[in-house]
Write a protein that holds these residues in place. Sequence first.
Motif, short mmCIF file in Angstrom:
data_model
loop_
_atom_site.label_atom_id
_atom_site.label_comp_id
_atom_site.label_asym_id
_atom_site.label_seq_id
_atom_site.Cartn_x
_atom_site.Cartn_y
_atom_site.Cartn_z
N GLU A 162 -18.75 27.81 16.77
CA GLU A 162 -18.96 27.97 15.32
C GLU A 162 -19.04 29.45 14.93
O GLU A 162 -18.73 29.81 13.80
CB GLU A 162 -20.23 27.25 14.88
CG GLU A 162 -20.02 25.75 14.71
CD GLU A 162 -21.31 25.01 14.42
OE1 GLU A 162 -22.33 25.66 14.09
OE2 GLU A 162 -21.29 23.77 14.51
N PHE A 163 -19.48 30.30 15.85
CA PHE A 163 -19.60 31.73 15.59
C PHE A 163 -18.29 32.48 15.79
O PHE A 163 -18.24 33.69 15.64
CB PHE A 163 -20.67 32.35 16.49
CG PHE A 163 -22.07 32.19 15.96
CD1 PHE A 163 -22.53 32.97 14.91
CD2 PHE A 163 -22.92 31.26 16.53
CE1 PHE A 163 -23.82 32.81 14.43
CE2 PHE A 163 -24.22 31.11 16.06
CZ PHE A 163 -24.67 31.88 15.00
N MET A 164 -17.23 31.76 16.20
CA MET A 164 -15.96 32.43 16.50
C MET A 164 -14.83 31.87 15.62
O MET A 164 -14.01 31.09 16.08
CB MET A 164 -15.64 32.29 18.00
CG MET A 164 -16.64 33.01 18.88
SD MET A 164 -16.20 33.01 20.63
CE MET A 164 -16.79 31.40 21.13
N MET A 170 -25.12 35.45 16.18
CA MET A 170 -24.54 35.12 17.49
C MET A 170 -25.31 35.79 18.63
O MET A 170 -25.44 35.21 19.70
CB MET A 170 -23.07 35.55 17.53
CG MET A 170 -22.40 35.14 18.83
SD MET A 170 -20.71 35.70 18.93
CE MET A 170 -19.93 34.32 19.68
N GLN A 171 -25.82 36.99 18.39
CA GLN A 171 -26.58 37.69 19.44
C GLN A 171 -27.81 36.88 19.85
O GLN A 171 -28.14 36.81 21.03
CB GLN A 171 -26.99 39.10 18.98
CG GLN A 171 -25.84 40.09 18.92
CD GLN A 171 -24.99 40.10 20.21
OE1 GLN A 171 -25.51 40.17 21.32
NE2 GLN A 171 -23.68 39.98 20.04
N ASP A 172 -28.45 36.24 18.88
CA ASP A 172 -29.62 35.40 19.20
C ASP A 172 -29.20 34.21 20.06
O ASP A 172 -29.90 33.85 21.01
CB ASP A 172 -30.26 34.86 17.90
CG ASP A 172 -31.00 35.96 17.14
OD1 ASP A 172 -31.22 37.04 17.72
OD2 ASP A 172 -31.32 35.74 15.96
N LEU A 173 -28.07 33.62 19.72
CA LEU A 173 -27.58 32.47 20.49
C LEU A 173 -27.24 32.89 21.91
O LEU A 173 -27.63 32.21 22.88
CB LEU A 173 -26.35 31.87 19.80
CG LEU A 173 -25.68 30.70 20.51
CD1 LEU A 173 -26.65 29.54 20.72
CD2 LEU A 173 -24.45 30.23 19.74
N GLN A 191 -22.15 25.25 19.31
CA GLN A 191 -22.84 26.34 18.60
C GLN A 191 -22.09 27.66 18.76
O GLN A 191 -21.93 28.41 17.80
CB GLN A 191 -24.26 26.52 19.16
CG GLN A 191 -25.20 25.37 18.90
CD GLN A 191 -26.56 25.67 19.49
OE1 GLN A 191 -27.27 26.55 19.01
NE2 GLN A 191 -26.93 24.96 20.55
N LEU A 192 -21.64 27.94 19.97
CA LEU A 192 -20.90 29.18 20.23
C LEU A 192 -19.59 29.23 19.45
O LEU A 192 -19.26 30.23 18.83
CB LEU A 192 -20.60 29.32 21.72
CG LEU A 192 -21.56 30.14 22.56
CD1 LEU A 192 -21.20 30.02 24.02
CD2 LEU A 192 -21.59 31.60 22.14
N HIS A 214 -17.79 36.95 21.25
CA HIS A 214 -17.91 37.87 20.12
C HIS A 214 -17.35 37.15 18.89
O HIS A 214 -16.41 36.36 19.02
CB HIS A 214 -17.10 39.14 20.41
CG HIS A 214 -17.36 40.25 19.44
ND1 HIS A 214 -16.75 40.30 18.20
CD2 HIS A 214 -18.16 41.35 19.52
CE1 HIS A 214 -17.16 41.38 17.57
NE2 HIS A 214 -18.02 42.02 18.34
N PRO A 215 -17.88 37.42 17.70
CA PRO A 215 -17.34 36.77 16.50
C PRO A 215 -15.84 37.04 16.29
O PRO A 215 -15.16 36.26 15.64
CB PRO A 215 -18.16 37.38 15.35
CG PRO A 215 -19.45 37.81 15.99
CD PRO A 215 -19.08 38.22 17.38
#
Length: 196
Positions: free
Chosen positions: A111-113, A1-4, A108-109, A29-30
Amino acid sequence: MQDLLHNIRNCSLCKAHLPLGPRPVVTAHPHSKIVIIGQAPGTKVHASGIPWDDASGKQLRKWLGVTAEEFYDENNFAIVPMGFCYPGRGRGGDLPPRPECAPQWHEQLLEFMPNVELVLLIGMYAQKYYLKKNAKKTLTETVADYQEYLPNYFPLPHPSPRNRFWLTRNPWFEEEVVSELKKSINTILKLESDQK
């Protein structure tokens, strides 16, 4: 997620259309439990880089029943506007959010949460994008029927001082909807603190 997040914060996709240049504003944040999807940063937020760092943000925190500290805790809230950069000024206020951002980055964001329990849709642009054909003809109707969209979405008007006339004309919002909103937020954040 940091890369995104790094990629989003360095995005210049619609640079040619931004009068103040790109300065994407986003926090996530995840572990985020609630996602706030608003319109786009205003000039004050563009200058500070801090989302909702203005009169609208103060009003929003009041509606949510949270402190600034709770609001800016990314474990509580992810802040993902429809347009990440200040879009410029039009005749009646700020221009609409740039249309490139949401399709490029939102999915995309999200999906990380995996722990998101509620998405706040603030304003017509967010409501139309996420509710699609389920959005009503007007923002007022969509907000009035907020229960129809729960438990996933909670539609809200924009908390801008410019909206004071809407709030005056629709007293039911602060009398009924805000108390339900506070209950929902409190339930979600209390659950999180119980798990710590």
